[in-house]
Write a protein that holds these residues in place. Structure first.
Motif, PDB file in Angstrom:
ATOM      1  N   VAL A 140       0.853  -1.179   0.000  1.00 23.95           N
ATOM      2  CA  VAL A 140       0.000   0.000   0.000  1.00 23.95           C
ATOM      3  C   VAL A 140       0.896   1.238   0.000  1.00 23.95           C
ATOM      4  O   VAL A 140       1.870   1.303   0.759  1.00 23.95           O
ATOM      5  N   ILE A 142       1.891   4.891   0.988  1.00 21.70           N
ATOM      6  CA  ILE A 142       1.616   5.769   2.121  1.00 21.70           C
ATOM      7  C   ILE A 142       1.129   7.120   1.613  1.00 21.70           C
ATOM      8  O   ILE A 142       1.786   7.761   0.789  1.00 21.70           O
ATOM      9  N   ASP A 143      -0.014   7.544   2.090  1.00 22.73           N
ATOM     10  CA  ASP A 143      -0.588   8.825   1.712  1.00 22.73           C
ATOM     11  C   ASP A 143      -0.219   9.858   2.775  1.00 22.73           C
ATOM     12  O   ASP A 143      -0.742   9.841   3.886  1.00 22.73           O
ATOM     13  N   GLN A 148      -3.837   9.086   8.512  1.00 20.78           N
ATOM     14  CA  GLN A 148      -4.390   7.777   8.840  1.00 20.78           C
ATOM     15  C   GLN A 148      -3.409   6.649   8.530  1.00 20.78           C
ATOM     16  O   GLN A 148      -3.294   5.692   9.295  1.00 20.78           O
ATOM     17  N   ASP A 149      -2.689   6.745   7.395  1.00 21.58           N
ATOM     18  CA  ASP A 149      -1.739   5.687   7.050  1.00 21.58           C
ATOM     19  C   ASP A 149      -0.580   5.640   8.033  1.00 21.58           C
ATOM     20  O   ASP A 149      -0.155   4.557   8.473  1.00 21.58           O
ATOM     21  N   LEU A 153       0.268   2.569  10.613  1.00 25.45           N
ATOM     22  CA  LEU A 153       1.575   1.915  10.602  1.00 25.45           C
ATOM     23  C   LEU A 153       2.202   1.919  11.993  1.00 25.45           C
ATOM     24  O   LEU A 153       2.768   0.915  12.439  1.00 25.45           O
ATOM     25  N   THR A 404       9.729   5.221   5.781  1.00 19.66           N
ATOM     26  CA  THR A 404       8.717   5.457   4.747  1.00 19.66           C
ATOM     27  C   THR A 404       9.038   6.678   3.895  1.00 19.66           C
ATOM     28  O   THR A 404       8.524   6.794   2.781  1.00 19.66           O
ATOM     29  N   TYR A 409       5.994   2.948   0.995  1.00 18.36           N
ATOM     30  CA  TYR A 409       5.100   1.809   0.827  1.00 18.36           C
ATOM     31  C   TYR A 409       5.101   0.987   2.100  1.00 18.36           C
ATOM     32  O   TYR A 409       6.098   0.940   2.830  1.00 18.36           O
TER      33      TYR A 409
END
Length: 540
Positions: A140, A142-143, A148-149, A153, A404, A409
């Motif tokens: 996924v 990372i935004d 939230q991401d 994590l 990150t 990711y």
């Protein structure tokens, strides 16, 4: 103090896996790390043979650091795993289980070692290539436009350590603090976008306080002396304040000079001469308008009194851990001697000084000027054991968030990545007619060798896939079994372990879950909703 057994020197042997004693040690090490895996993993108490400090942990960094062995093969494995944990701060238990499982299976398959090494190495490269590709479906992005991401994590890293003893709300609170500390260490006005220098997060541990009292503060929090006058901070004018930092000892002892030959004239007092030199230093910093005087080591009491009488805030015994963050935040240069005047460029500055109270502990808060790339995370917990584990876990979680920035990711957790990789490799092997030369440059001794090594590699991935869910599921089954016995429901299930994975088969588990669910539903009305809440059938 005598040893319980005589220490033996490390001896390298040919074909170490053929030694039964080494094989038993490998199996024991695998059992230790596998039982710690997952959010419901078992804790380990680590201590030496004659007592001493006891550590309760399930963290790979602590377990590997405390393990001592004289076997060269085990030393090589442990050092390799420690290097992995040091670089990535995550998946140490995963790497240990996979590595030890492949080593044991290579012996059990009874094939040439070179073939097993070549196939496993190529399968590893195949997995890495797929994970780094754009078409990978188990990672996924990372935004960074949303928190939230990053929060998810950090929470996944903290939740995997049961020795922290955190509740759900406490886990969310600590995860939020880790994310906030990470965001505060990212510079916002960097002129060089290619070389961004991240700040520092200093962790301060407070024992005996509630976890909810943990906080993140911009700047630094340093311990205040017991006799520190609080009114000295209140009398200060508005900042910014000039700061001077010393890394050398200012105690005035002759022992600080080192192993040198001193020539002392008759009637001279060397200690008085050093004290005069210290007082001259004090007069200079007062003349230069210094408000905060900090030293890594000890400051002479006379110099302290002299500085405080002139309104200077004195902080001694700063420690090596705080020296670099102080220099980074204030911009000061650490003075290594007091025998020469302090140059003007060696001074730093802080925006303000405040006193922060955490329970019964008072700390001096250094508020930085400009962009605060240094912050302090205050961690509170009920006892020392949980606090040590929490501190280590938060440091690892912060390191994972930093990684990150280089690779934005994250892989899916809960065994999803391992199951996806195993299915993808099996699909490439069977349905797309991928032959052995595509995986390994060396031909096997026979056609059965490639299948054995492939099955071993996939079995280890599948074992890691169900490790987390099985630890959680067995706890739920045990809880429901106890409830069923209380309500008079007979419960008997025989679970056969798979020889490759070491865990119960999926079909057997589904049958056990179905029988247990039906029995509990028929015996007690209203258990259906509770069972669906406890066990998610989609994960089994």
């Amino acid at each position: 103090m005598s040893r319980l057994c005589k220490k033996t020197q490390s001896v390298c042997k040919d074909e170490p896996l053929s030694d039964g004693d080494i094989s038993r040690k490998l199996t024991l090490l695998r059992q230790i790390v596998r039982s710690c895996y997952g959010p419901h993993g078992r804790l380990k108490q680590v201590h030496n043979n004659v007592g001493g400090h006891v550590q309760t942990t399930s963290t790979s960094a602590v377990l590997l650091r405390t393990m001592q062995t004289s076997e060269p093969l085990l030393k090589l494995l442990i050092v390799s795993l420690q290097n992995h944990v040091h670089r990535f701060s995550d998946c140490g238990l995963f790497a240990a289980i996979l590595c030890l499982g492949l080593v044991e299976n290579s012996k059990r398959l009874n094939i040439r070692t070179s073939v097993a090494i070549s196939v496993n190495r190529h399968l590893q490269g195949f997995c890495n290539t797929y994970l780094m590709g754009r078409d990978c479906n188990c990672k996924v992005k990372i935004d960074y436009s949303s928190c939230q991401d990053l929060l998810a994590l950090a929470r996944s890293t903290i939740r995997s350590k049961p020795a922290c003893g955190l509740s759900s709300s406490e886990t969310d609170h600590i995860s939020t603090l880790v994310m906030k500390a990470f965001l505060q260490t990212i510079p916002t006005n960097s002129s060089d976008n290619d070389n961004v220098h991240l700040g520092r997060t200093v962790v301060v541990a407070l024992e005996g306080e509630a976890v909810e009292n943990s906080a993140v503060c911009s700047g630094l929090l340093v311990d205040m002396p017991e006799i520190f006058p609080s009114e000295a901070i209140e009398r200060l004018k508005s900042g910014p304040y000039r700061v001077v930092v010393f890394s050398a000892s200012l105690s005035g002892d002759l022992s600080e000079i080192g192993k040198r030959t001193l020539e002392i004239h008759h009637g001279a007092d060397p200690e008085a001469g050093l004290l005069d030199k210290l007082l001259q230093l004090g007069e200079q910093v007062i003349k230069d308008g210094v408000t905060l005087f900090m030293c890594q080591r000890v400051i002479h009491p006379v110099l302290q009194q002299f500085l405080r009488e002139h309104g200077v805030v004195v902080v001694e015994r700063l420690g090596i851990a705080f020296l670099d963050p102080v220099i980074t935040m204030t911009g000061a240069q650490a003075m290594a001697t007091f025998h020469s005047p302090v140059p003007a460029e060696a001074y730093g500055q802080v925006k303000a000084l405040q006193i922060q109270c955490f329970g019964s502990r008072k700390m001096l808060h250094l508020i930085p000027s400009g962009n605060p790339v240094v912050c302090t995370m205050v961690l509170c917990h009920r006892n020392e054991t949980m606090l040590d584990e929490l501190k280590l876990t938060c440091e690892k979680a912060a390191h994972v968030l930093r990684l990150t920035l280089k690779e934005p990711y994250a892989l899916l957790g809960g065994g999803c990545t391992e199951a996806h990789l195993a299915a993808y490799i099996r699909h490439m092997w069977t349905h797309l007619n991928t032959r052995y030369p595509d995986f390994c440059p060396e031909p096997p001794t026979n056609s059965a060798s490639q299948g054995c090594v492939l099955d071993s590699f996939l079995a280890k991935l599948n074992a890691l896939n169900v490790a987390i869910e099985m630890s959680s599921l067995l706890l739920e089954v045990k809880a429901l079994e106890d409830d069923a016995m209380v309500n008079g429901v007979e419960f008997l299930a025989l679970i056969e372990l798979d020889q490759d994975t070491g865990f119960p088969g999926v079909g057997c588990l589904q049958q056990v879950i179905t029988n247990l669910y039906q029995s509990c539903f028929n015996a007690v009305s209203g258990w259906k909703q509770d069972w669906r809440h406890r066990v998610d059938f989609q994960k089994v």
